[in-house]
Design a protein around this motif. Sequence first.
Motif, mmCIF file in Angstrom:
data_model
loop_
_atom_site.group_PDB
_atom_site.id
_atom_site.type_symbol
_atom_site.label_atom_id
_atom_site.label_comp_id
_atom_site.label_asym_id
_atom_site.label_seq_id
_atom_site.Cartn_x
_atom_site.Cartn_y
_atom_site.Cartn_z
ATOM 1 N N LEU A 87 0.045 -3.736 -26.572
ATOM 2 C CA LEU A 87 -0.101 -2.314 -26.242
ATOM 3 C C LEU A 87 -0.858 -2.078 -24.940
ATOM 4 C CD1 LEU A 87 -0.885 -0.909 -29.812
ATOM 5 C CD2 LEU A 87 1.336 -1.150 -28.652
ATOM 6 N N VAL A 88 -1.682 -3.042 -24.523
ATOM 7 C CA VAL A 88 -2.402 -2.898 -23.260
ATOM 8 C C VAL A 88 -2.313 -4.197 -22.481
ATOM 9 C CG1 VAL A 88 -4.040 -1.244 -24.251
ATOM 10 C CG2 VAL A 88 -4.656 -3.673 -24.122
ATOM 11 N N ALA A 89 -2.516 -4.066 -21.167
ATOM 12 C CA ALA A 89 -2.609 -5.230 -20.282
ATOM 13 C C ALA A 89 -3.960 -5.183 -19.593
ATOM 14 C CB ALA A 89 -1.483 -5.211 -19.250
ATOM 15 N N VAL A 90 -4.698 -6.294 -19.663
ATOM 16 C CA VAL A 90 -6.013 -6.386 -19.023
ATOM 17 C C VAL A 90 -5.888 -7.362 -17.858
ATOM 18 C CG1 VAL A 90 -8.455 -6.890 -19.355
ATOM 19 C CG2 VAL A 90 -7.112 -5.952 -21.253
ATOM 20 N N VAL A 91 -6.076 -6.851 -16.637
ATOM 21 C CA VAL A 91 -5.869 -7.660 -15.433
ATOM 22 C C VAL A 91 -7.036 -7.434 -14.471
ATOM 23 C CG1 VAL A 91 -3.353 -7.560 -15.647
ATOM 24 C CG2 VAL A 91 -4.560 -5.826 -14.310
ATOM 25 N N PRO A 92 -7.241 -8.354 -13.508
ATOM 26 C CA PRO A 92 -8.286 -8.133 -12.506
ATOM 27 C C PRO A 92 -8.027 -6.848 -11.719
ATOM 28 C CG PRO A 92 -7.570 -10.415 -12.480
ATOM 29 C CD PRO A 92 -6.610 -9.677 -13.366
ATOM 30 N N ASP A 93 -9.096 -6.104 -11.440
ATOM 31 C CA ASP A 93 -8.981 -4.859 -10.693
ATOM 32 C C ASP A 93 -8.673 -5.170 -9.235
ATOM 33 O OD1 ASP A 93 -9.101 -2.241 -9.880
ATOM 34 O OD2 ASP A 93 -11.284 -2.100 -9.927
ATOM 35 N N ALA A 94 -7.682 -4.487 -8.673
ATOM 36 C CA ALA A 94 -7.280 -4.755 -7.288
ATOM 37 C C ALA A 94 -8.403 -4.435 -6.309
ATOM 38 C CB ALA A 94 -6.040 -3.936 -6.946
ATOM 39 N N ASP A 95 -9.272 -3.476 -6.635
ATOM 40 C CA ASP A 95 -10.354 -3.087 -5.729
ATOM 41 C C ASP A 95 -11.568 -3.999 -5.837
ATOM 42 O OD1 ASP A 95 -8.866 -0.932 -4.814
ATOM 43 O OD2 ASP A 95 -9.598 0.381 -6.416
ATOM 44 N N ASP A 96 -11.714 -4.664 -6.962
ATOM 45 C CA ASP A 96 -12.841 -5.565 -7.172
ATOM 46 C C ASP A 96 -12.427 -6.601 -8.206
ATOM 47 O OD1 ASP A 96 -15.194 -6.891 -7.756
ATOM 48 O OD2 ASP A 96 -16.425 -5.084 -7.809
ATOM 49 N N ARG A 97 -12.122 -7.808 -7.751
ATOM 50 C CA ARG A 97 -11.573 -8.836 -8.636
ATOM 51 C C ARG A 97 -12.546 -9.260 -9.733
ATOM 52 N NH1 ARG A 97 -6.234 -9.313 -8.139
ATOM 53 N NH2 ARG A 97 -6.340 -11.512 -8.783
ATOM 54 N N ARG A 98 -13.826 -8.887 -9.588
ATOM 55 C CA ARG A 98 -14.804 -9.230 -10.630
ATOM 56 C C ARG A 98 -14.668 -8.323 -11.843
ATOM 57 N NH1 ARG A 98 -19.968 -8.572 -6.924
ATOM 58 N NH2 ARG A 98 -18.692 -6.725 -6.452
ATOM 59 N N ARG A 99 -13.991 -7.204 -11.678
ATOM 60 C CA ARG A 99 -13.815 -6.262 -12.779
ATOM 61 C C ARG A 99 -12.425 -6.407 -13.375
ATOM 62 N NH1 ARG A 99 -16.122 -0.758 -9.844
ATOM 63 N NH2 ARG A 99 -18.244 -1.533 -9.418
ATOM 64 N N ARG A 100 -12.286 -5.975 -14.624
ATOM 65 C CA ARG A 100 -10.988 -6.018 -15.296
ATOM 66 C C ARG A 100 -10.484 -4.604 -15.530
ATOM 67 N NH1 ARG A 100 -11.295 -9.023 -20.616
ATOM 68 N NH2 ARG A 100 -13.188 -7.779 -20.838
ATOM 69 N N ARG A 101 -9.229 -4.381 -15.188
ATOM 70 C CA ARG A 101 -8.611 -3.070 -15.360
ATOM 71 C C ARG A 101 -7.726 -3.098 -16.610
ATOM 72 N NH1 ARG A 101 -7.506 1.581 -12.794
ATOM 73 N NH2 ARG A 101 -5.535 2.614 -13.332
ATOM 74 N N VAL A 102 -7.716 -1.968 -17.331
ATOM 75 C CA VAL A 102 -6.951 -1.859 -18.569
ATOM 76 C C VAL A 102 -5.901 -0.768 -18.405
ATOM 77 C CG1 VAL A 102 -7.055 -1.551 -21.061
ATOM 78 C CG2 VAL A 102 -9.033 -2.501 -19.843
#
Length: 316
Positions: A87-102
């Motif tokens: 239901l969700v995809a958790v990937v590295p944030d394009a603006d800050d690879r240290r964060r994870r985007r959902v």
Amino acid sequence: MGDVQGGAAPDGVDGQVAVVRRFNRSYTQRVGALEDSFLGTGLPLGTARLLFEVGTEPGTTRDLRARLGLDSGYLSRLLRRLESDGLVAVVPDADDRRRRRVDLTPAGRRAWDDLERRSVDRARDLVAPLTPRQRARLAAALTEADLLVRAATVAIERVDPASDPARTAVAAYVAELDERFPGGFDPGPAASAADPDAASLAPPSGAFVVATSDGEPVACGGVRTLSGAAARGADGGVGEVKRMWVHPGWRGAGLGSRLLRHLEGVSRDLGHHEVRLDTNGTLTEAVAMYERAGYRRIARYNDNPYAEHFFAKHLA
């Protein structure tokens, strides 16, 4: 556990606490929060709530923690469940690879739409037996309750006056003054790196606080130490409240008074025996609040061109 019967709200803290507890028990039962499968979605309430939040406003895991008030471990467990269900995809944030985007997957978007439909249907079923007048009363009461509960649970924390939350709050403060003052408001370098007030609101001679709800700044204010001519006439250390602001949508819930008391406490911590502030006559609600809080009118003590009223309060 004790129930409180219908009718007028009871006096006293114990009676009011009992009302809140009874409402919590009644409401959680009737909206399906106690069911293993919330609204028949196959998801427990916590997981369904996270799915709703991701679909409403996608962001990073840090954003979700702040908005929902969840610790990182619990959030990770909920996200693993949603990921395993596709239901969700958790990937590295394009603006800050240290964060994870959902973000929602296509299947997650379909599940979100289904959850939204079920939630609307449950709410409609709840109010259907009521008359139009009763539904209006319920909506008004819940709006007031929501505001007061959120105001009671706002977190007020000291921050660097040059931090992003502080800058966001100060920018809103400046924008409101510019809109409300007849001739507009020119803050000079306020909210910029050259802001002279930022340094005075930082330790050791000052402090700045921001109140947040759901991860967003909703109020702010600072205290700084006055000296020289600005502090003349006071016995002991003198502080000054600066940049006190409450989001318009939060006014009427007592957040302004709570913030002012908090800033008075900060002023005491800084060793002040008296705190001063100034305001513009256009801000009539602020003037009334200061007077209710025990501030007395004093003569002008600074050269602020926008200030028309000056107040002081002895800190016991």
